[in-house]
Design a protein around this motif. Structure first.
Motif, PDB file in Angstrom:
ATOM      1  N   GLU A 153       0.834  -1.187   0.000  1.00  0.00           N
ATOM      2  CA  GLU A 153       0.000   0.000   0.000  1.00  0.00           C
ATOM      3  C   GLU A 153       0.874   1.244   0.000  1.00  0.00           C
ATOM      4  N   THR A 154       0.408   2.289  -0.671  1.00  0.00           N
ATOM      5  CA  THR A 154       1.062   3.594  -0.615  1.00  0.00           C
ATOM      6  C   THR A 154       0.299   4.446   0.397  1.00  0.00           C
ATOM      7  N   PRO A 155       0.778   5.642   0.699  1.00  0.00           N
ATOM      8  CA  PRO A 155       0.016   6.513   1.598  1.00  0.00           C
ATOM      9  C   PRO A 155      -1.319   6.988   1.006  1.00  0.00           C
ATOM     10  N   LEU A 156      -1.521   6.793  -0.299  1.00  0.00           N
ATOM     11  CA  LEU A 156      -2.753   7.210  -0.960  1.00  0.00           C
ATOM     12  C   LEU A 156      -3.734   6.052  -1.008  1.00  0.00           C
ATOM     13  N   LYS A 157      -4.970   6.318  -0.650  1.00  0.00           N
ATOM     14  CA  LYS A 157      -6.001   5.285  -0.629  1.00  0.00           C
ATOM     15  C   LYS A 157      -6.175   4.664  -2.015  1.00  0.00           C
ATOM     16  N   ILE A 159      -7.317  12.937  -6.857  1.00  0.00           N
ATOM     17  CA  ILE A 159      -8.198  14.075  -7.135  1.00  0.00           C
ATOM     18  C   ILE A 159      -9.672  13.709  -6.897  1.00  0.00           C
ATOM     19  N   ARG A 160      -9.888  12.666  -6.100  1.00  0.00           N
ATOM     20  CA  ARG A 160     -11.256  12.273  -5.724  1.00  0.00           C
ATOM     21  C   ARG A 160     -11.688  13.147  -4.544  1.00  0.00           C
ATOM     22  N   LYS A 161     -12.662  14.010  -4.772  1.00  0.00           N
ATOM     23  CA  LYS A 161     -13.064  14.990  -3.753  1.00  0.00           C
ATOM     24  C   LYS A 161     -13.488  14.350  -2.433  1.00  0.00           C
ATOM     25  N   ASP A 162     -14.050  13.140  -2.474  1.00  0.00           N
ATOM     26  CA  ASP A 162     -14.527  12.492  -1.251  1.00  0.00           C
ATOM     27  C   ASP A 162     -13.474  11.594  -0.601  1.00  0.00           C
ATOM     28  N   SER A 163     -12.251  11.609  -1.109  1.00  0.00           N
ATOM     29  CA  SER A 163     -11.197  10.736  -0.588  1.00  0.00           C
ATOM     30  C   SER A 163     -10.476  11.379   0.592  1.00  0.00           C
ATOM     31  N   PRO A 164     -10.087  10.579   1.582  1.00  0.00           N
ATOM     32  CA  PRO A 164      -9.313  11.121   2.710  1.00  0.00           C
ATOM     33  C   PRO A 164      -7.915  11.591   2.286  1.00  0.00           C
TER      34      PRO A 164
END
Length: 183
Positions: free
Chosen positions: A5-9, A88-93
């Motif tokens: 996993e990377t730090p990005l979801k 660039i997903r607005k609802d992503s943490p």
């Protein structure tokens, strides 16, 4: 195949098992069944792309909008690049965050970039051959981008500004804050 996993979801580093001997090497660069089992992602890849670029070429940050959004599985066949994914997903943490890593022909590492991400890379070696699989076909009307040097992203491209080679369209991409309403 091992997934990290990377730090990005939902963005993953893929380490393949490489078999080497005096003749060279062999590895399975992609297996849909293993990939789905390890990530839970079942979207099949439907298009392969390849580019060759010289040192300093920066391609990105690109993405496809709406129903033509693309997930990508990227790797380097020759040379080395700094590869960058931006959520660039607005609802992503992890919205507005980026992940960067060097991909090279010697590491044989891949990066999975999900839909809803902008993507780009810069060539660090004299030349590089870059390969990627997409889970949706390219649609010119849906292409978009973010300017590579957006101060809100703070990406360190590893080369000085004067040595960058950009397409005319990549020189004028908007800032992230200017594209979020139309994703």
């Amino acid at each position: 195949m091992r997934i990290e996993e990377t730090p990005l979801k939902d963005c993953y580093i893929i380490h393949d098992t490489v078999f080497e001997d005096s003749r060279g090497y062999f590895f399975e660069s992609f297996n849909q069944q293993k990939f789905t089992a390890l990530t839970g992602i079942a979207n099949p890849f439907v298009q392969d792309n390849q580019s060759r670029s010289v040192r300093g070429v920066l391609r990105g940050l690109h993405f496809q909008r709406g129903e033509h959004a693309q997930a990508k599985l990227v790797r380097v066949l020759q040379g080395s690049v700094l590869d960058v994914a931006v959520d660039i997903r607005k609802d992503s943490p992890t919205f507005g965050k980026h992940f960067a890593m060097e991909l090279s022909d010697t590491s044989k590492t891949q990066l999975y970039i999900p839909r809803g991400f902008a993507h780009g890379f810069i060539v660090l070696s004299d030349t590089a051959v870059f390969f990627y699989k997409c889970d949706n076909v390219y649609n010119k009307q849906s292409e978009s981008g973010i300017i590579y040097n957006d101060p809100a992203l703070g990406i360190d491209w590893k080369l000085d500004e004067a040595s960058l080679l950009l397409s005319e369209k990549d020189k004028v991409n908007p800032l992230l804050k200017d594209i979020t309403e139309t994703l």
